[in-house]
Design a protein around this motif. Structure first.
Motif, PDB file in Angstrom:
ATOM      1  N   ILE A 198     100.503 -97.019  58.316  1.00 13.42           N
ATOM      2  CA  ILE A 198      99.437 -97.684  57.561  1.00 13.42           C
ATOM      3  C   ILE A 198      99.914 -99.058  57.092  1.00 13.42           C
ATOM      4  CG2 ILE A 198      98.021 -97.585  55.470  1.00 13.42           C
ATOM      5  CD1 ILE A 198      97.992 -94.496  55.886  1.00 13.42           C
ATOM      6  N   GLY A 199     101.127 -99.118  56.586  1.00  2.00           N
ATOM      7  CA  GLY A 199     101.686-100.394  56.153  1.00  2.00           C
ATOM      8  C   GLY A 199     101.830-101.374  57.298  1.00  2.00           C
ATOM      9  N   MET A 200     102.215-100.864  58.471  1.00  7.34           N
ATOM     10  CA  MET A 200     102.348-101.749  59.632  1.00  7.34           C
ATOM     11  C   MET A 200     100.989-102.299  60.048  1.00  7.34           C
ATOM     12  SD  MET A 200     105.402-100.161  62.013  1.00  7.34           S
ATOM     13  CE  MET A 200     104.603 -98.611  62.394  1.00  7.34           C
ATOM     14  N   ARG A 201      99.956-101.449  59.991  1.00 10.42           N
ATOM     15  CA  ARG A 201      98.603-101.934  60.312  1.00 10.42           C
ATOM     16  C   ARG A 201      98.165-102.988  59.313  1.00 10.42           C
ATOM     17  NH1 ARG A 201      96.287 -96.102  61.273  1.00 10.42           N
ATOM     18  NH2 ARG A 201      96.908 -95.824  63.430  1.00 10.42           N
ATOM     19  N   ARG A 202      98.382-102.720  58.031  1.00 12.42           N
ATOM     20  CA  ARG A 202      97.999-103.677  56.986  1.00 12.42           C
ATOM     21  C   ARG A 202      98.748-105.000  57.136  1.00 12.42           C
ATOM     22  NH1 ARG A 202      97.975 -99.536  51.838  1.00 12.42           N
ATOM     23  NH2 ARG A 202      95.975 -98.561  52.336  1.00 12.42           N
ATOM     24  N   ALA A 203      99.969-104.939  57.650  1.00 16.01           N
ATOM     25  CA  ALA A 203     100.765-106.147  57.864  1.00 16.01           C
ATOM     26  C   ALA A 203     100.324-106.906  59.109  1.00 16.01           C
ATOM     27  CB  ALA A 203     102.243-105.789  57.965  1.00 16.01           C
ATOM     28  N   GLY A 204      99.386-106.338  59.861  1.00 17.08           N
ATOM     29  CA  GLY A 204      98.843-107.020  61.020  1.00 17.08           C
ATOM     30  C   GLY A 204      99.601-106.803  62.314  1.00 17.08           C
ATOM     31  N   LEU A 205     100.479-105.790  62.352  1.00 16.31           N
ATOM     32  CA  LEU A 205     101.208-105.516  63.591  1.00 16.31           C
ATOM     33  C   LEU A 205     100.267-104.853  64.593  1.00 16.31           C
ATOM     34  CD1 LEU A 205     104.609-104.171  62.212  1.00 16.31           C
ATOM     35  CD2 LEU A 205     104.060-106.465  62.993  1.00 16.31           C
ATOM     36  N   GLY A 206     100.276-105.352  65.801  1.00 13.88           N
ATOM     37  CA  GLY A 206      99.416-104.818  66.845  1.00 13.88           C
ATOM     38  C   GLY A 206      99.900-103.476  67.361  1.00 13.88           C
ATOM     39  N   ALA A 207      99.060-102.825  68.144  1.00 11.50           N
ATOM     40  CA  ALA A 207      99.362-101.498  68.669  1.00 11.50           C
ATOM     41  C   ALA A 207     100.633-101.494  69.519  1.00 11.50           C
ATOM     42  CB  ALA A 207      98.177-100.975  69.482  1.00 11.50           C
ATOM     43  N   GLU A 208     100.843-102.537  70.310  1.00  9.60           N
ATOM     44  CA  GLU A 208     102.030-102.593  71.172  1.00  9.60           C
ATOM     45  C   GLU A 208     103.311-102.670  70.348  1.00  9.60           C
ATOM     46  OE1 GLU A 208     101.940-105.486  74.300  1.00  9.60           O
ATOM     47  OE2 GLU A 208      99.882-104.973  74.836  1.00  9.60           O
ATOM     48  N   VAL A 209     103.291-103.464  69.302  1.00  9.58           N
ATOM     49  CA  VAL A 209     104.473-103.600  68.441  1.00  9.58           C
ATOM     50  C   VAL A 209     104.714-102.303  67.684  1.00  9.58           C
ATOM     51  CG1 VAL A 209     105.478-104.833  66.473  1.00  9.58           C
ATOM     52  CG2 VAL A 209     104.278-106.099  68.265  1.00  9.58           C
ATOM     53  N   ARG A 210     103.645-101.680  67.187  1.00 11.15           N
ATOM     54  CA  ARG A 210     103.799-100.397  66.480  1.00 11.15           C
ATOM     55  C   ARG A 210     104.393 -99.339  67.405  1.00 11.15           C
ATOM     56  NH1 ARG A 210      98.450-101.489  64.731  1.00 11.15           N
ATOM     57  NH2 ARG A 210      97.716 -99.641  65.852  1.00 11.15           N
ATOM     58  N   LEU A 211     103.954 -99.318  68.660  1.00 10.86           N
ATOM     59  CA  LEU A 211     104.503 -98.363  69.620  1.00 10.86           C
ATOM     60  C   LEU A 211     105.975 -98.663  69.892  1.00 10.86           C
ATOM     61  CD1 LEU A 211     104.139 -95.997  71.549  1.00 10.86           C
ATOM     62  CD2 LEU A 211     103.311 -97.620  73.263  1.00 10.86           C
TER      63      LEU A 211
END
Length: 88
Positions: free
Chosen positions: A14-27
């Motif tokens: 959730i924090g990564m999404r809020r920080a604006g990290l895209g799906a590829e970076v999160r993966l």
């Protein structure tokens, strides 16, 4: 995210999404996390594996953070459930 007696439980998606990290970076970060903390390897071997997965600035920051830690990092203990007892 941590739980129990200093046990790492996972990434703060959730924090990564809020920080604006895209799906590829999160993966990528998830894969690096698993290499570092879920592969049941020693730290040196886990870092070698994680290095192969780095493809973004965020991934580089994660690996560099673990590598440069002077006080160490908490590694997952194999077979512990959320209650802290052994189970596989």
């Amino acid at each position: 995210i941590a739980r129990g007696n200093n046990g790492i439980a996972g990434l703060n998606v959730i924090g990564m999404r809020r920080a604006g990290l895209g799906a590829e970076v999160r993966l990528e970060l998830r894969r690096i996390y698993h290499a570092l903390f879920r592969s049941h390897r020693g730290l040196a071997a886990a870092l070698e594996l994680a290095e192969l997965l780095v493809g973004s600035e965020s991934g580089r920051a994660m690996v560099d953070f673990v590598r440069s830690s002077r006080r160490g990092v908490v590694m997952c203990r194999r077979g512990l459930n959320s209650a802290g007892s052994d189970e596989e």
